[in-house]
Design an enzyme around this catalytic site. Structure first.
Site, PDB file in Angstrom:
ATOM      1  N   CYS A   2      27.430  65.685  19.792  1.00 51.37           N
ATOM      2  CA  CYS A   2      28.733  66.079  20.006  1.00 51.37           C
ATOM      3  C   CYS A   2      29.657  65.195  20.814  1.00 51.37           C
ATOM      4  O   CYS A   2      29.122  64.436  21.704  1.00 51.37           O
ATOM      5  CB  CYS A   2      28.933  67.396  20.524  1.00 51.37           C
ATOM      6  SG  CYS A   2      27.820  68.620  19.576  1.00 51.37           S
ATOM      7  N   ARG A  27      27.440  58.523  17.850  1.00 48.55           N
ATOM      8  CA  ARG A  27      26.542  59.312  18.601  1.00 48.55           C
ATOM      9  C   ARG A  27      25.808  60.263  17.526  1.00 48.55           C
ATOM     10  O   ARG A  27      24.894  60.660  17.742  1.00 48.55           O
ATOM     11  CB  ARG A  27      27.256  59.945  19.552  1.00 48.55           C
ATOM     12  CG  ARG A  27      27.881  59.423  20.675  1.00 48.55           C
ATOM     13  CD  ARG A  27      28.863  59.942  21.403  1.00 48.55           C
ATOM     14  NE  ARG A  27      28.055  61.150  22.101  1.00 48.55           N
ATOM     15  CZ  ARG A  27      27.503  61.161  23.407  1.00 48.55           C
ATOM     16  NH1 ARG A  27      27.750  60.039  23.919  1.00 48.55           N
ATOM     17  NH2 ARG A  27      27.263  62.098  23.813  1.00 48.55           N
ATOM     18  N   TRP A  77      27.260  68.000  16.179  1.00 47.68           N
ATOM     19  CA  TRP A  77      26.133  67.935  15.959  1.00 47.68           C
ATOM     20  C   TRP A  77      25.430  69.082  15.967  1.00 47.68           C
ATOM     21  O   TRP A  77      25.431  69.705  17.045  1.00 47.68           O
ATOM     22  CB  TRP A  77      25.342  66.755  16.802  1.00 47.68           C
ATOM     23  CG  TRP A  77      24.200  66.344  16.203  1.00 47.68           C
ATOM     24  CD1 TRP A  77      23.533  65.330  15.059  1.00 47.68           C
ATOM     25  CD2 TRP A  77      22.631  66.761  16.468  1.00 47.68           C
ATOM     26  NE1 TRP A  77      22.532  65.273  15.211  1.00 47.68           N
ATOM     27  CE2 TRP A  77      21.700  66.241  15.914  1.00 47.68           C
ATOM     28  CE3 TRP A  77      22.193  68.064  17.424  1.00 47.68           C
ATOM     29  CZ2 TRP A  77      20.268  66.309  15.896  1.00 47.68           C
ATOM     30  CZ3 TRP A  77      20.936  68.033  17.569  1.00 47.68           C
ATOM     31  CH2 TRP A  77      19.917  67.289  16.929  1.00 47.68           C
ATOM     32  N   ASN A 103      30.541  70.661  24.290  1.00 47.70           N
ATOM     33  CA  ASN A 103      29.213  69.755  24.107  1.00 47.70           C
ATOM     34  C   ASN A 103      28.156  70.364  24.938  1.00 47.70           C
ATOM     35  O   ASN A 103      28.509  70.966  26.243  1.00 47.70           O
ATOM     36  CB  ASN A 103      29.500  68.494  24.631  1.00 47.70           C
ATOM     37  CG  ASN A 103      30.308  67.348  23.814  1.00 47.70           C
ATOM     38  OD1 ASN A 103      30.610  67.852  22.829  1.00 47.70           O
ATOM     39  ND2 ASN A 103      30.168  66.236  24.219  1.00 47.70           N
ATOM     40  N   GLY A 104      26.954  70.679  24.521  1.00 41.84           N
ATOM     41  CA  GLY A 104      25.899  71.264  25.216  1.00 41.84           C
ATOM     42  C   GLY A 104      25.514  72.571  24.568  1.00 41.84           C
ATOM     43  O   GLY A 104      25.670  72.772  23.548  1.00 41.84           O
ATOM     44  N   GLU A 487       7.507  51.012  17.461  1.00 41.69           N
ATOM     45  CA  GLU A 487       8.801  50.865  17.320  1.00 41.69           C
ATOM     46  C   GLU A 487       9.278  50.224  15.910  1.00 41.69           C
ATOM     47  O   GLU A 487      10.288  50.675  15.389  1.00 41.69           O
ATOM     48  CB  GLU A 487       9.184  50.019  18.582  1.00 41.69           C
ATOM     49  CG  GLU A 487      10.788  49.594  18.522  1.00 41.69           C
ATOM     50  CD  GLU A 487      11.762  50.776  18.526  1.00 41.69           C
ATOM     51  OE1 GLU A 487      11.073  51.747  18.873  1.00 41.69           O
ATOM     52  OE2 GLU A 487      12.924  50.382  18.400  1.00 41.69           O
ATOM     53  N   LYS A 491      11.757  52.417  13.463  1.00 46.54           N
ATOM     54  CA  LYS A 491      13.010  51.777  13.091  1.00 46.54           C
ATOM     55  C   LYS A 491      13.147  51.969  11.643  1.00 46.54           C
ATOM     56  O   LYS A 491      14.206  52.324  11.317  1.00 46.54           O
ATOM     57  CB  LYS A 491      13.037  50.206  13.270  1.00 46.54           C
ATOM     58  CG  LYS A 491      13.337  49.740  14.728  1.00 46.54           C
ATOM     59  CD  LYS A 491      14.866  50.072  14.956  1.00 46.54           C
ATOM     60  CE  LYS A 491      15.404  51.187  15.751  1.00 46.54           C
ATOM     61  NZ  LYS A 491      14.767  51.496  16.977  1.00 46.54           N
ATOM     62  N   GLU A 494      13.788  55.572  11.036  1.00 51.60           N
ATOM     63  CA  GLU A 494      15.224  55.855  11.184  1.00 51.60           C
ATOM     64  C   GLU A 494      16.376  55.760  10.178  1.00 51.60           C
ATOM     65  O   GLU A 494      16.985  56.735  10.104  1.00 51.60           O
ATOM     66  CB  GLU A 494      15.396  55.668  12.823  1.00 51.60           C
ATOM     67  CG  GLU A 494      14.984  56.114  13.823  1.00 51.60           C
ATOM     68  CD  GLU A 494      15.292  55.289  15.220  1.00 51.60           C
ATOM     69  OE1 GLU A 494      15.675  56.053  16.034  1.00 51.60           O
ATOM     70  OE2 GLU A 494      15.383  54.201  15.063  1.00 51.60           O
ATOM     71  N   HIS A 510     -10.505  55.073  11.434  1.00 52.04           N
ATOM     72  CA  HIS A 510     -11.057  56.221  11.839  1.00 52.04           C
ATOM     73  C   HIS A 510     -10.065  57.303  11.297  1.00 52.04           C
ATOM     74  O   HIS A 510      -9.683  58.524  11.938  1.00 52.04           O
ATOM     75  CB  HIS A 510     -10.937  56.546  13.416  1.00 52.04           C
ATOM     76  CG  HIS A 510     -11.849  55.488  14.028  1.00 52.04           C
ATOM     77  ND1 HIS A 510     -13.181  55.792  13.851  1.00 52.04           N
ATOM     78  CD2 HIS A 510     -11.568  54.486  14.723  1.00 52.04           C
ATOM     79  CE1 HIS A 510     -13.876  54.737  14.633  1.00 52.04           C
ATOM     80  NE2 HIS A 510     -12.969  54.141  15.189  1.00 52.04           N
ATOM     81  N   LYS A 610      22.831  59.344  18.942  1.00 56.64           N
ATOM     82  CA  LYS A 610      22.590  58.366  20.009  1.00 56.64           C
ATOM     83  C   LYS A 610      22.252  58.705  21.230  1.00 56.64           C
ATOM     84  O   LYS A 610      21.517  58.060  21.948  1.00 56.64           O
ATOM     85  CB  LYS A 610      23.928  57.350  19.845  1.00 56.64           C
ATOM     86  CG  LYS A 610      23.834  56.050  20.806  1.00 56.64           C
ATOM     87  CD  LYS A 610      23.004  54.992  20.189  1.00 56.64           C
ATOM     88  CE  LYS A 610      23.038  53.926  20.667  1.00 56.64           C
ATOM     89  NZ  LYS A 610      21.897  53.121  20.454  1.00 56.64           N
TER      90      LYS A 610
HETATM   91  C1  G6P Z   1      17.852  59.107  20.429  1.00 53.07           C
HETATM   92  C2  G6P Z   1      18.120  58.209  19.778  1.00 53.07           C
HETATM   93  C3  G6P Z   1      16.917  57.060  20.041  1.00 53.07           C
HETATM   94  C4  G6P Z   1      16.662  56.912  21.397  1.00 53.07           C
HETATM   95  C5  G6P Z   1      16.178  58.315  21.833  1.00 53.07           C
HETATM   96  C6  G6P Z   1      16.008  58.191  23.427  1.00 53.07           C
HETATM   97  O1  G6P Z   1      16.661  59.939  19.804  1.00 53.07           O
HETATM   98  O2  G6P Z   1      18.437  58.149  18.380  1.00 53.07           O
HETATM   99  O3  G6P Z   1      17.281  55.888  19.531  1.00 53.07           O
HETATM  100  O4  G6P Z   1      15.495  56.095  21.450  1.00 53.07           O
HETATM  101  O5  G6P Z   1      17.163  59.081  21.915  1.00 53.07           O
HETATM  102  O6  G6P Z   1      17.093  58.018  23.869  1.00 53.07           O
HETATM  103  P1  G6P Z   1      17.511  57.176  25.086  1.00 53.07           P
HETATM  104  O7  G6P Z   1      18.861  57.360  25.506  1.00 53.07           O
HETATM  105  O8  G6P Z   1      16.977  58.024  26.402  1.00 53.07           O
HETATM  106  O9  G6P Z   1      16.804  55.837  25.210  1.00 53.07           O
END
Ligand code: G6P
Length: 615
Positions: A2, A27, A77, A103-104, A487, A491, A494, A510, A610
């Protein structure tokens, strides 16, 4: 997640709030809304989906508005209650005079809702936020002072909140309050702002006051007053934001993600700047506040993070253990916080986070702090809540990252860990001089090598096209690049929504091998010069024998491997230990081009945020 924007001033209130929300939309959100003070009235507008819908709604109902003087806006969100117009913020009290954005998460919202319902409040949404509107309105009816009403109300809230409130009877006043969720006030000339994050205000002012937990901001266009939980006025430092509005522009790139991938060579230079400038000089890492004896005696390091930052931590384990011999544990914050850990005062605990606001990591760091561990935070947001918990703080200076999928913050965090590991190694004397000099020399060359990859992405684009119709992917690697495999797969998941999993190449046989056939491509990360190259080559052969299509990501010049792999993505040669900096880039680009080719919303993938400020 949010986002909140509040504005009081003479500019076009609707445009300022919409612009602020647009700068926060990276975000991640599912609905949006705005409440405007217009003459004696407060008017509320809410829409589902992207901000363009709110913009269109406001445009189509323009004739309703005379001249708004202040307002609050929100992107939501969903946590409590599905994404819908009724659940979108702002929420109002029963009579509609008081509006709130939040927010929260309010943990005791059920109890509060029951109490307020008994008092006659009529709830319209399924959200936890709505209780705040009714609670403050109820208090206001008793104390007839909005500031007091907010103060009394927030003291009853459990959980996390950043809230903004306006009341029909109190013209041109916005009140903000926060606990465990970020909130700041932007100071302008004849105008003031409240926001949950800096991009919302950067186009208008760089002067900012960060609220601390339990503080309340009373904001009009001409005044800002901050009080503590008891109502005492607090004198706060006005900070100047380091970013330029240009950071929020795509600068001709189709997506922020592509722009941010291309910024990586300069990001690496930035991280190295002033810290590693001469191969004969020790790393300068004044941010690390541990004295030499403590560093020499360090027995254990724990790295705590989530998502992409967790993958940085996984690579960092290899790097730190390799350079320093100190044992490193890496754990997802969400796991760390729900078990009995062995963290103690002699542990160096490192929190890694691009946003510095990830709720699970903040909780984990607080737990580690209670055990008197030294807390080192590696983050792209030195202004974040997590940064404030740090005993030592390494800001990674990647600049604002708008795309939800982290790229340049990943590489910046990674480089920071090389510097940290070398710094520790230099204090402990665990690396010999020649090795150290070569290592530093190679690190200084890294930006140029990344530039080399970025200067010709044709093969990666062709590969993306060729593989974009597959529904599943496996990424394999060993050693320090196992993190790259995780990673790279993350990616792809995501931003393209293709099912992709990273595996330690040796684990393939395995279990995962059972899935292999012509529908399951395997991307092998195999960097020569290390001890695992031949092994991964054999693992790739095993995959080939099961008809899997193969992609190699390698710096090998051996053309024989071209017969084994369907596509070979070649990267510049670099020592294996440094190679995650190089191998991550084609993985980012492959995910990007597949998602782009499939027409996905690259910068704002569905369901993702984000900054994950809730557990
Ligand atoms: C969210 C984002 C990711 C990020 C993760 C951890 O899920 O979409 O891209 O890696 O949070 O966030 P941080 O800000 O703690 O790296």
């Amino acid at each position: 997640m949010c986002g909140i924007v509040g504005y009081a001033g003479n500019r076009d209130v609707v445009s300022v709030i919409l612009k602020g929300l647009t700068n926060l939309e990276y975000r991640g959100y599912d609905s949006a809304g705005m409440a405007l003070r217009d003459g004696d009235d407060i008017k509320v507008y809410k829409t589902l989906g992207k901000l363009i819908n709110l913009k269109n709604e406001l445009e189509s109902r323009k004739s309703e508005l005379i001249q708004p003087t202040c307002g609050i806006g929100h992107i939501r969100w969903a946590t409590h209650g599905s994404p819908s117009i009724v659940n979108a913020h702002p929420h109002s009290c029963t009579c509609g005079k008081l509006v709130v954005v939040h927010n929260g998460i309010i943990e005791n919202y059920k109890e509060l809702r029951e109490e307020l319902t008994v008092k006659g409040c009529v709830f319209k949404s399924q959200t936890d936020t709505e209780v705040i509107a009714h609670l403050v309105a109820d208090e206001y009816s008793k104390v007839k002072d909005l500031e007091k009403a907010v103060r009394n109300s927030v003291s009853k809230l459990q959980g996390a909140y950043a809230v903004c409130v306006m009341h029909k009877n109190v013209p041109d006043l916005i009140i903000g309050a926060r606990k465990h969720a970020p909130m700041l006030v932007g100071i302008g000339d004849g105008e003031n702002f409240i926001a949950s994050d800096t991009p919302a205000i950067i186009e208008y002012t760089k002067k900012t006051i960060y609220l601390d937990d339990n503080e309340i901001a009373i904001v009009t266009k001409d005044s800002v007053k901050i009080t503590d939980a008891d109502g005492n006025e607090v004198v706060k430092k006005v900070e100047v934001l380091p970013w330029e509005p240009i950071a929020l522009s795509k600068l001709g790139y189709k997506h922020f993600m592509l722009k941010e991938i291309h910024e990586q060579p300069d990001v690496i230079r930035n991280v190295l700047n002033g810290k590693l400038y001469d191969i004969d000089a020790p790393i300068v890492l004044n941010e690390v506040k541990l004295d030499k004896d403590t560093i020499k005696n360090l027995k254990k390091i724990e790295i705590i993070a989530c998502g992409t930052s967790l993958h940085v931590g996984m690579a960092a384990k290899y790097i730190i253990e390799n350079f320093t011999g100190i044992s490193v544990e890496v754990e997802a914050s969400s796991e760390y916080i729900y078990r009995k850990t062995t963290t103690d005062a002699s542990t160096l605990v490192i929190g890694v986070s691009q946003s510095g606001e990830t709720a699970d990591t903040i909780t984990a760091i607080k737990q580690a702090k209670e055990k008197n561990a030294h807390i080192l935070i590696v983050t792209n947001r030195p202004d974040s809540n997590m940064a404030r918990l740090a005993d030592s703080l390494i800001p990674v200076n990647a600049g604002i990252e708008v795309s939800v999928a982290a790229t340049k913050s990943y590489i910046a965090q990674m480089i920071s860990f090389y510097l940290l590991a070398i710094h520790i190694a230099e204090v402990k004397g665990t690396l010999d001089d020649v090795y150290l000099k070569n290592l530093k020399h190679e690190i200084i060359q890294l930006p140029t090598k990344v530039e080399e990859i970025l200067s010709n992405t044709t093969t990666i684009q062709e590969c993306a096209k060729k593989f974009s119709s597959f529904k599943n992917f496996i990424y394999i690697a060993r050693g320090v690049n196992l993190a790259t495999a995780y990673e790279g797969a993350l990616k792809l998941k995501e931003i393209s929504y293709i099912n992709a999993t990273g595996y330690a190449a040796g684990e393939l046989k395995h279990g995962p091998i059972a899935m292999l056939d012509e529908t399951m491509p395997v991307l092998s990360i195999l960097m020569p010069g290390g001890i695992t190259y031949e092994k991964i080559l054999s693992n790739s052969e095993e995959a080939k024998a099961r008809n899997a299509k193969l992609i190699a990501l390698t710096s090998s010049k051996d053309t024989n491997i071209d017969a084994l792999f369907d596509v070979v993505l070649r990267v510049p040669q670099v020592s294996e230990i440094l190679s995650p900096v190089i191998t991550c880039v084609p993985c980012q680009l492959l995910a990007y081009y597949i998602a782009e080719f499939l027409g996905k919303d690259v910068d704002q993938p569905r369901n993702l945020a984000k900054s994950v400020t809730v557990e």
